[in-house]
Design a protein around this motif. Structure first.
Motif, mmCIF file in Angstrom:
data_model
loop_
_atom_site.group_PDB
_atom_site.id
_atom_site.type_symbol
_atom_site.label_atom_id
_atom_site.label_comp_id
_atom_site.label_asym_id
_atom_site.label_seq_id
_atom_site.Cartn_x
_atom_site.Cartn_y
_atom_site.Cartn_z
ATOM 1 N N GLU A 285 0.812 -1.219 0.000
ATOM 2 C CA GLU A 285 0.000 0.000 0.000
ATOM 3 C C GLU A 285 0.845 1.269 0.000
ATOM 4 N N GLY A 286 1.940 1.286 0.752
ATOM 5 C CA GLY A 286 2.808 2.460 0.753
ATOM 6 C C GLY A 286 3.407 2.714 -0.619
ATOM 7 N N TRP A 287 3.818 1.625 -1.273
ATOM 8 C CA TRP A 287 4.333 1.714 -2.645
ATOM 9 C C TRP A 287 3.272 2.311 -3.573
ATOM 10 N N LEU A 288 2.031 1.847 -3.445
ATOM 11 C CA LEU A 288 0.943 2.344 -4.290
ATOM 12 C C LEU A 288 0.693 3.835 -4.067
ATOM 13 N N GLU A 289 0.730 4.258 -2.828
ATOM 14 C CA GLU A 289 0.527 5.681 -2.549
ATOM 15 C C GLU A 289 1.620 6.527 -3.191
ATOM 16 N N GLU A 290 2.865 6.057 -3.098
ATOM 17 C CA GLU A 290 3.970 6.766 -3.748
ATOM 18 C C GLU A 290 3.784 6.778 -5.273
ATOM 19 N N LEU A 291 3.331 5.641 -5.807
ATOM 20 C CA LEU A 291 3.117 5.541 -7.252
ATOM 21 C C LEU A 291 2.130 6.600 -7.735
ATOM 22 N N MET A 292 0.985 6.715 -7.066
ATOM 23 C CA MET A 292 -0.040 7.640 -7.545
ATOM 24 C C MET A 292 0.380 9.102 -7.390
ATOM 25 N N ILE A 293 1.188 9.407 -6.391
ATOM 26 C CA ILE A 293 1.759 10.759 -6.307
ATOM 27 C C ILE A 293 2.611 11.029 -7.537
ATOM 28 N N TYR A 294 3.408 10.034 -7.912
ATOM 29 C CA TYR A 294 4.297 10.194 -9.063
ATOM 30 C C TYR A 294 3.508 10.274 -10.371
ATOM 31 N N ILE A 295 2.493 9.414 -10.514
ATOM 32 C CA ILE A 295 1.686 9.418 -11.744
ATOM 33 C C ILE A 295 0.969 10.760 -11.900
ATOM 34 N N GLN A 296 0.414 11.277 -10.825
ATOM 35 C CA GLN A 296 -0.274 12.568 -10.912
ATOM 36 C C GLN A 296 0.699 13.687 -11.270
ATOM 37 N N ALA A 297 1.912 13.634 -10.734
ATOM 38 C CA ALA A 297 2.915 14.630 -11.110
ATOM 39 C C ALA A 297 3.305 14.469 -12.574
ATOM 40 N N ASN A 298 3.387 13.222 -13.053
ATOM 41 C CA ASN A 298 3.651 13.001 -14.478
ATOM 42 C C ASN A 298 2.545 13.600 -15.334
ATOM 43 N N TYR A 299 1.286 13.385 -14.903
ATOM 44 C CA TYR A 299 0.185 13.983 -15.660
ATOM 45 C C TYR A 299 0.338 15.500 -15.718
ATOM 46 N N GLN A 300 0.607 16.125 -14.597
ATOM 47 C CA GLN A 300 0.719 17.580 -14.569
ATOM 48 C C GLN A 300 1.874 18.058 -15.444
ATOM 49 N N PHE A 301 2.965 17.288 -15.443
ATOM 50 C CA PHE A 301 4.103 17.613 -16.300
ATOM 51 C C PHE A 301 3.689 17.602 -17.768
ATOM 52 N N VAL A 302 2.939 16.569 -18.169
ATOM 53 C CA VAL A 302 2.481 16.475 -19.558
ATOM 54 C C VAL A 302 1.513 17.606 -19.894
ATOM 55 N N GLU A 303 0.569 17.869 -19.004
ATOM 56 C CA GLU A 303 -0.403 18.935 -19.253
ATOM 57 C C GLU A 303 0.302 20.279 -19.429
ATOM 58 N N ASP A 304 1.234 20.578 -18.555
ATOM 59 C CA ASP A 304 1.950 21.855 -18.629
ATOM 60 C C ASP A 304 2.793 21.940 -19.898
ATOM 61 N N TYR A 305 3.464 20.842 -20.223
ATOM 62 C CA TYR A 305 4.333 20.839 -21.412
ATOM 63 C C TYR A 305 3.500 21.020 -22.676
ATOM 64 N N LEU A 306 2.422 20.275 -22.796
ATOM 65 C CA LEU A 306 1.579 20.404 -23.984
ATOM 66 C C LEU A 306 0.985 21.808 -24.079
ATOM 67 N N GLY A 307 0.525 22.334 -22.964
ATOM 68 C CA GLY A 307 -0.062 23.666 -22.976
ATOM 69 C C GLY A 307 0.914 24.727 -23.446
ATOM 70 N N GLU A 308 2.180 24.576 -23.077
ATOM 71 C CA GLU A 308 3.185 25.580 -23.451
ATOM 72 C C GLU A 308 3.736 25.369 -24.853
ATOM 73 N N HIS A 309 3.954 24.100 -25.231
ATOM 74 C CA HIS A 309 4.695 23.836 -26.464
ATOM 75 C C HIS A 309 3.873 23.201 -27.582
ATOM 76 N N MET A 310 2.805 22.485 -27.253
ATOM 77 C CA MET A 310 2.002 21.795 -28.276
ATOM 78 C C MET A 310 0.523 21.944 -27.954
ATOM 79 N N PRO A 311 0.015 23.154 -27.972
ATOM 80 C CA PRO A 311 -1.354 23.394 -27.505
ATOM 81 C C PRO A 311 -2.435 22.738 -28.354
ATOM 82 N N LYS A 312 -2.086 22.240 -29.532
ATOM 83 C CA LYS A 312 -3.084 21.561 -30.349
ATOM 84 C C LYS A 312 -3.323 20.116 -29.902
#
Length: 391
Positions: A285-312
């Motif tokens: 369970e601790g591993w899973l909690e760490e995983l989802m923190i990381y996955i959500q940060a990955n999502y935010q990284f992708v959203e921010d990158y696309l918004g700035e560089h590939m908005p289409k």
């Protein structure tokens, strides 16, 4: 980097479907694979340790049923979903897709109809059509960046040949985590028309902040008796190659019928699957909690990158899973051309949207379960191809 998560940055040469079959599958070399749903992350350390212990024992005979595994699953379902079941309701299997196929064969006849909600996990099409059953498509409604069930359209499809609703819950690929009120409305329709529900809940543990997974079988007593729930530790803990899954079937008559059908081709899960399942549910369970923190940060990284560089290219924000549904309509490319552009120009491999149904025509599915470095490299490649095309 997390204290719990151990990333594997080079999986080439390990007989990995994701990495070693990319060229054979896509016809492109030197691409970054962000397609099939497994992770570039080691399983929880307690799982690795118990598998080493089993391997060192050196005897790999037939496995007997394990009350320890039963108890671990019961405790996990209670803790995660407040769902109390007993081990008598479990049927162990080697994978969710073959399990769904067995369920369709056991509870329908050739020519019967099965409802799926598209765009949806592409093996859903095969388990219906290759068993000589008929697909009824109930497309999800998209409201801007949010998908909903179209229950009015669903009810309009139903005939006297309609026997099953095949539910993706949480939904793959759009990432919806169905709310209680949505499930309650769906439950009323299933009761009204006496539909059996097969609920694929393999992504149930992979939830973003603020989300709650509610097993549809826990909605009320009627749904408990008409639902076959498919679960596994495989997506949650990156154990797909272990081939461990199970069905929860609360109706004794349905359970007996399914068990008799499955036992004609399958007797028990293997000793490694048993050990991995127990260790993952007891100590992961601790591993899973760490995983989802990381996955959500990955999502935010992708959203921010696309918004700035590939908005289409517009991401549909997931509520669960580690998969991201990318809306590429504004690239203004036919689906086949876009697929080849990503593969041969951007050198990135996604799951191509149309394989999830015609509603995926303008989409690609991205796997977020990789290191940030891998994700950044893929996005940089995409940006270069995007800029070169003058988008």
């Amino acid at each position: 980097m997390s204290n719990e998560l151990e990333f594997v940055l080079d999986r080439l040469g390990t007989d990995s479907m994701k990495w070693d079959m990319t060229e054979a599958r896509f016809g492109a070399r030197d691409v970054i694979p962000l397609w099939v749903a497994d992770m570039d992350i080691k399983a929880p350390r307690p799982v690795i340790d118990v598998l080493k212990e089993k391997a060192e024992h050196g005897v790999f005979g037939y496995s007997a049923p394990s009350s320890k595994v039963d108890e671990a699953i019961c405790d996990w379902l209670k803790k995660r979903y407040d769902w109390e079941v007993n081990s008598e309701t479990f049927i162990y299997t080697s994978g969710i897709v073959p399990t769904i196929s067995h369920m369709i064969q056991a509870f329908t006849e050739p020519g019967d109809e099965v409802i799926i909600q598209t765009p949806v996990y592409y093996p859903f099409y095969d388990v219906v059509e290759k068993n000589n059953r008929v697909i009824l498509k109930n497309p999800l409604k998209r409201n801007d960046h949010h998908y909903e069930m179209d229950l009015a359209q669903l009810e309009s499809l139903i005939t006297d040949k309609t026997k099953i609703l095949l539910l993706s819950h949480p939904h793959n690929p759009v990432g919806r985590v169905w709310r209680r009120y949505e499930l309650e409305k769906l439950a009323k329709l299933c009761q009204k028309h006496d539909l059996l529900v097969i609920s694929d809940e393999i992504h149930a543990d992979l939830l973003f902040d603020g989300q709650t997974h509610i097993p549809i079988a826990s909605i009320n007593e009627d749904m408990a008796m008409r639902t076959l729930t498919c679960l596994a530790p495989s997506k949650t803990f990156n154990l797909a190659g272990i081939q461990a899954s199970y069905a929860v079937v609360l109706d004794p008559k349905k359970r007996l019928k399914l068990k008799q059908f499955i036992q004609s081709t399958f007797s028990s899960i293997n000793i490694f699957a048993q050990a991995a399942t127990e260790a993952a549910y007891r100590h992961g369970e601790g591993w899973l909690e760490e995983l989802m923190i990381y996955i959500q940060a990955n999502y935010q990284f992708v959203e921010d990158y696309l918004g700035e560089h590939m908005p289409k290219i517009k991401p549909i924000k997931p509520e669960g899973t580690y998969l991201l549904w990318l809306d590429c309509e504004q690239l203004d490319m036919p689906a086949k051309e876009r697929n080849q552009w990503f593969l041969h120009e951007a050198k990135v491999a996604f799951n191509h949207g149309p394989i999830f149904g015609e509603e995926g025509e303008h989409f690609e599915r991205m796997n977020l379960a990789c290191s940030r470095d891998t994700l950044a490299k893929a996005l940089d490649r995409m940006k270069q191809a995007y800029d070169n095309k003058g988008l």
